[in-house]
Design a protein around this motif. Structure first.
Motif, PDB file in Angstrom:
ATOM      1  N   SER A  13       0.878  -1.388  -0.016  1.00 16.48           N
ATOM      2  CA  SER A  13      -0.020  -0.003   0.187  1.00 16.48           C
ATOM      3  C   SER A  13       0.859   1.145   0.141  1.00 16.48           C
ATOM      4  CB  SER A  13      -0.888  -0.095   1.110  1.00 16.48           C
ATOM      5  OG  SER A  13      -0.374  -0.466   2.397  1.00 16.48           O
ATOM      6  N   GLY A  16       0.031   3.129  -5.747  1.00 16.71           N
ATOM      7  CA  GLY A  16      -1.056   2.457  -6.769  1.00 16.71           C
ATOM      8  C   GLY A  16      -2.306   1.994  -6.153  1.00 16.71           C
ATOM      9  N   ILE A  17      -2.672   1.057  -6.274  1.00 14.03           N
ATOM     10  CA  ILE A  17      -4.052   0.375  -6.031  1.00 14.03           C
ATOM     11  C   ILE A  17      -4.210   0.227  -4.510  1.00 14.03           C
ATOM     12  CG2 ILE A  17      -5.723  -1.666  -6.222  1.00 14.03           C
ATOM     13  CD1 ILE A  17      -4.551  -2.078  -9.062  1.00 14.03           C
ATOM     14  N   GLY A  36       4.695  -2.113   2.212  1.00 16.85           N
ATOM     15  CA  GLY A  36       5.466  -2.183   0.832  1.00 16.85           C
ATOM     16  C   GLY A  36       6.470  -1.410   0.804  1.00 16.85           C
ATOM     17  N   PHE A  37       7.118  -1.502  -0.326  1.00 20.10           N
ATOM     18  CA  PHE A  37       8.620  -0.782  -0.618  1.00 20.10           C
ATOM     19  C   PHE A  37       8.480   0.683  -0.818  1.00 20.10           C
ATOM     20  CE2 PHE A  37       9.703  -5.448  -1.707  1.00 20.10           C
ATOM     21  CZ  PHE A  37       9.853  -5.646  -0.697  1.00 20.10           C
ATOM     22  N   ALA A  62       7.680  -5.476   5.834  1.00 20.81           N
ATOM     23  CA  ALA A  62       7.654  -6.648   5.433  1.00 20.81           C
ATOM     24  C   ALA A  62       7.759  -7.156   4.196  1.00 20.81           C
ATOM     25  CB  ALA A  62       6.577  -7.329   6.101  1.00 20.81           C
ATOM     26  N   LEU A  64       7.104  -9.482   1.317  1.00 24.04           N
ATOM     27  CA  LEU A  64       5.752 -10.537   1.664  1.00 24.04           C
ATOM     28  C   LEU A  64       6.337 -11.711   0.769  1.00 24.04           C
ATOM     29  CD1 LEU A  64       2.522  -8.565   1.117  1.00 24.04           C
ATOM     30  CD2 LEU A  64       4.126  -9.113   3.146  1.00 24.04           C
ATOM     31  N   SER A  65       7.438 -11.780   0.139  1.00 25.37           N
ATOM     32  CA  SER A  65       8.221 -13.121  -0.120  1.00 25.37           C
ATOM     33  C   SER A  65       8.677 -13.822   0.799  1.00 25.37           C
ATOM     34  CB  SER A  65       9.272 -12.960  -1.198  1.00 25.37           C
ATOM     35  OG  SER A  65      10.138 -12.409  -0.864  1.00 25.37           O
ATOM     36  N   ALA A  91      -0.532  -6.866  -2.375  1.00 23.20           N
ATOM     37  CA  ALA A  91       1.022  -6.644  -2.789  1.00 23.20           C
ATOM     38  C   ALA A  91       0.962  -7.522  -3.987  1.00 23.20           C
ATOM     39  CB  ALA A  91       1.930  -6.944  -2.108  1.00 23.20           C
ATOM     40  N   ILE A  93       3.640  -8.288  -7.925  1.00 27.76           N
ATOM     41  CA  ILE A  93       4.291  -7.862  -8.896  1.00 27.76           C
ATOM     42  C   ILE A  93       4.051  -8.608 -10.510  1.00 27.76           C
ATOM     43  CG2 ILE A  93       6.348  -7.727  -7.299  1.00 27.76           C
ATOM     44  CD1 ILE A  93       7.498 -10.475  -8.143  1.00 27.76           C
ATOM     45  N   ILE A 113       4.828 -13.882  -3.779  1.00 23.89           N
ATOM     46  CA  ILE A 113       4.045 -12.194  -3.365  1.00 23.89           C
ATOM     47  C   ILE A 113       2.796 -12.263  -3.752  1.00 23.89           C
ATOM     48  CG2 ILE A 113       4.476 -10.086  -3.933  1.00 23.89           C
ATOM     49  CD1 ILE A 113       7.349 -10.509  -4.492  1.00 23.89           C
ATOM     50  N   ILE A 140      -6.969  -8.660  -3.842  1.00 19.76           N
ATOM     51  CA  ILE A 140      -6.860  -8.084  -5.089  1.00 19.76           C
ATOM     52  C   ILE A 140      -6.344  -9.191  -6.223  1.00 19.76           C
ATOM     53  CG2 ILE A 140      -6.155  -6.169  -6.347  1.00 19.76           C
ATOM     54  CD1 ILE A 140      -8.320  -5.548  -3.919  1.00 19.76           C
ATOM     55  N   ALA A 141      -7.227  -9.544  -6.973  1.00 15.56           N
ATOM     56  CA  ALA A 141      -6.892 -10.563  -7.846  1.00 15.56           C
ATOM     57  C   ALA A 141      -6.489  -9.839  -9.402  1.00 15.56           C
ATOM     58  CB  ALA A 141      -7.715 -11.772  -8.372  1.00 15.56           C
ATOM     59  N   TYR A 155       1.872 -14.801 -13.527  1.00 15.38           N
ATOM     60  CA  TYR A 155       0.946 -13.863 -12.742  1.00 15.38           C
ATOM     61  C   TYR A 155      -0.364 -14.305 -12.933  1.00 15.38           C
ATOM     62  CZ  TYR A 155      -1.225  -9.469 -12.484  1.00 15.38           C
ATOM     63  OH  TYR A 155      -1.701  -8.124 -11.926  1.00 15.38           O
ATOM     64  N   VAL A 188      -5.124  -0.651 -14.552  1.00 12.27           N
ATOM     65  CA  VAL A 188      -4.993   0.675 -13.852  1.00 12.27           C
ATOM     66  C   VAL A 188      -3.730   1.109 -14.010  1.00 12.27           C
ATOM     67  CG1 VAL A 188      -5.304   1.507 -11.449  1.00 12.27           C
ATOM     68  CG2 VAL A 188      -6.333  -0.752 -12.270  1.00 12.27           C
TER      69      VAL A 188
HETATM   70  N1  LIG Z   1      -2.243  -2.200 -12.217  1.00 12.33           N
HETATM   71  C1  LIG Z   1      -3.079  -2.843 -12.894  1.00 12.33           C
HETATM   72  O1  LIG Z   1      -3.527  -2.705 -14.024  1.00 12.33           O
HETATM   73  C2  LIG Z   1      -3.614  -4.124 -12.119  1.00 12.33           C
HETATM   74  C3  LIG Z   1      -2.814  -4.535 -10.993  1.00 12.33           C
HETATM   75  N2  LIG Z   1      -3.453  -5.557 -10.302  1.00 12.33           N
HETATM   76  C4  LIG Z   1      -3.045  -5.831  -8.911  1.00 12.33           C
HETATM   77  O2  LIG Z   1      -3.087  -4.933  -7.939  1.00 12.33           O
HETATM   78  C5  LIG Z   1      -2.102  -4.919  -6.930  1.00 12.33           C
HETATM   79  C6  LIG Z   1      -1.350  -3.918  -6.763  1.00 12.33           C
HETATM   80  O3  LIG Z   1      -0.735  -3.486  -7.948  1.00 12.33           O
HETATM   81  P1  LIG Z   1      -0.409  -2.034  -8.655  1.00 12.33           P
HETATM   82  O4  LIG Z   1      -0.944  -1.132  -7.590  1.00 12.33           O
HETATM   83  O5  LIG Z   1      -0.450  -2.154  -9.965  1.00 12.33           O
HETATM   84  O6  LIG Z   1       1.007  -1.931  -8.662  1.00 12.33           O
HETATM   85  P2  LIG Z   1       2.212  -1.112  -7.777  1.00 12.33           P
HETATM   86  O7  LIG Z   1       3.837  -1.640  -8.424  1.00 12.33           O
HETATM   87  O8  LIG Z   1       1.901   0.466  -7.973  1.00 12.33           O
HETATM   88  O9  LIG Z   1       2.162  -1.405  -6.268  1.00 12.33           O
HETATM   89  C7  LIG Z   1       2.622  -2.843  -5.655  1.00 12.33           C
HETATM   90  C8  LIG Z   1       2.522  -2.456  -4.317  1.00 12.33           C
HETATM   91  O10 LIG Z   1       3.405  -4.018  -3.631  1.00 12.33           O
HETATM   92  C9  LIG Z   1       4.363  -3.784  -3.157  1.00 12.33           C
HETATM   93  N3  LIG Z   1       5.297  -4.945  -2.988  1.00 12.33           N
HETATM   94  C10 LIG Z   1       5.908  -5.244  -4.243  1.00 12.33           C
HETATM   95  N4  LIG Z   1       6.610  -6.492  -3.928  1.00 12.33           N
HETATM   96  C11 LIG Z   1       6.436  -6.433  -2.352  1.00 12.33           C
HETATM   97  C12 LIG Z   1       7.195  -7.253  -1.594  1.00 12.33           C
HETATM   98  N5  LIG Z   1       8.026  -8.384  -1.959  1.00 12.33           N
HETATM   99  N6  LIG Z   1       6.930  -7.215  -0.249  1.00 12.33           N
HETATM  100  C13 LIG Z   1       5.718  -6.206   0.101  1.00 12.33           C
HETATM  101  N7  LIG Z   1       5.199  -5.514  -0.732  1.00 12.33           N
HETATM  102  C14 LIG Z   1       5.562  -5.500  -2.117  1.00 12.33           C
HETATM  103  C15 LIG Z   1       5.051  -2.412  -3.762  1.00 12.33           C
HETATM  104  O11 LIG Z   1       6.007  -1.853  -2.708  1.00 12.33           O
HETATM  105  C16 LIG Z   1       3.708  -1.449  -3.889  1.00 12.33           C
HETATM  106  O12 LIG Z   1       3.236  -1.094  -2.501  1.00 12.33           O
HETATM  107  C17 LIG Z   1      -1.067  -6.228  -7.604  1.00 12.33           C
HETATM  108  O13 LIG Z   1      -1.477  -7.511  -6.898  1.00 12.33           O
HETATM  109  C18 LIG Z   1      -1.580  -6.225  -9.117  1.00 12.33           C
HETATM  110  O14 LIG Z   1      -1.527  -7.641  -9.645  1.00 12.33           O
HETATM  111  C19 LIG Z   1      -4.550  -6.284 -10.676  1.00 12.33           C
HETATM  112  C20 LIG Z   1      -5.134  -5.924 -11.986  1.00 12.33           C
HETATM  113  C21 LIG Z   1      -4.831  -4.767 -12.663  1.00 12.33           C
END
Ligand SMILES: NC(=O)C1=CN([C@@H]2O[C@H](COP(=O)(O)OP(=O)(O)OC[C@H]3O[C@@H](n4cnc5c(N)ncnc54)[C@H](O)[C@@H]3O)[C@@H](O)[C@H]2O)C=CC1
Ligand SMILES: CC(=O)CC(=O)O
Length: 260
Positions: A13, A16-17, A36-37, A62, A64-65, A91, A93, A113, A140-141, A155, A188
């Motif tokens: 958190s 992004g989402i 998150g990072f 943390a 999350l892996s 969370a 990737i 993750i 969040i799938a 993915y 998104v």
């Molecule tokens: N952006 C899109 O179009 C879509 C995204 N999603 C899902 O939404 C979720 C959020 O994605 P977004 O906001 O797009 O990406 P983002 O890259 O903006 O955010 C990802 C978040 O996860 C954190 N994160 C990544 N690796 C981590 C780890 N090892 N441990 C802890 N935190 C970690 C990041 O620091 C960041 O806070 C993901 O599960 C993604 O698969 C689903 C459908 C569409």
């Protein structure tokens, strides 16, 4: 239902989402643990965006892996707020490659993750939710939890896994006040997708704006990006009393992607 006495843990958190969902929950009065990072400035800005809504905010970095760090995240959230009422497993990737050249280490990271982390957080928060007979788990799938695209094997496998896991948790708790549901966004415009837009612009020799249009045209009939705020609104609904009997769904918000 008074959101003001509730505490939410939202993974991933810091951008992004996840950040959009955390802000919508905080706007309803929930205290929020962020995870998150990011740079110290990014994390501070995320915290400030929550605390400025008049609720308590925590942050835990943390990875999350790593299951041991997930245990510390959940324990720290319970210590800070007393309990976790709402868990949002967000969370995630991405890694894009054909199967035959997919780096096995990237496969393991995506599965850990995007899928296994949701298992670990869920198994850790469930006993206390069950003893209070109330809880909300929202995973969040993705549209990729319902349909596939080429070059996203890990993915797509992880997101289909999340949808399946959601249904099992929902069934195991169906006679309780604990619900578990999945949200399946389409595109998104977050850092996760911006990287794909940039790669596409580079590969096809087009502008970033043209790459965005091409990305949307391929999958998303509305030709509009879904926003983190809209997804936050759906999560608020799933946390409400009106959603007491919404159990085990995979609710797409995708501009028509999976209607095709
Ligand atoms: N952006 C899109 O179009 C879509 C995204 N999603 C899902 O939404 C979720 C959020 O994605 P977004 O906001 O797009 O990406 P983002 O890259 O903006 O955010 C990802 C978040 O996860 C954190 N994160 C990544 N690796 C981590 C780890 N090892 N441990 C802890 N935190 C970690 C990041 O620091 C960041 O806070 C993901 O599960 C993604 O698969 C689903 C459908 C569409
Ligand atoms: C639609 C998504 O979940 C994002 C992606 O496939 O990269």
């Amino acid at each position: 239902m008074d959101f003001k006495s509730m505490n939410a843990l939202v993974t991933g958190s810091t951008s992004g989402i996840g950040l959009g969902i955390a802000q919508r929950l905080a706007a309803k009065g929930m205290n929020v643990m962020l995870n998150g990072f990011g740079t110290p400035e990014q994390i501070e800005a995320a915290k400030e965006s929550i605390s400025s809504l008049g609720v308590r905010v925590g942050y835990h970095g943390a990875d999350l892996s790593k299951p041991a760090e997930i245990e510390d995240l959940v324990r720290s959230t319970e210590e800070l707020f007393g309990r976790v009422d709402v868990l949002v497993n967000n969370a995630g990737i991405q890694h894009v490659s054909p199967v035959e050249s997919f780096d096995p280490a990237r496969w393991d990271a995506v599965i850990a993750i995007n899928l296994s982390a949701a298992f670990h957080t869920t198994r850790l928060v469930l006993p206390n939710m069950q003893s209070r007979n109330w809880g909300r788990i929202v995973n969040i799938a993705s549209a990729h939890g319902l349909v596939a695209s080429a070059n996203k094997s890990a993915y797509v496998a992880a997101k289909h896994g999340v949808v399946g896991f959601t249904k099992v948790v929902a069934l195991e708790n169906a006679k309780t006040g604990v619900t578990c549901n999945a949200v399946c966004p389409g595109w998104v415009l977050t850092p996760l997708v911006q990287a794909q837009v940039d790669a596409r612009a580079h590969k096809e020799g087009i502008t970033i704006e043209e790459a965005k249009i091409n990305l949307l045209s391929e999958k998303q009939p509305s030709q509009e990006f879904v926003t983190p705020e809209q997804l936050g609104g759906l999560v608020v609904f799933l946390c409400s009393e009106d959603a007491n009997e919404v159990r085990g769904v995979a609710w797409n918000m995708d501009g028509g992607w999976v209607a095709q």
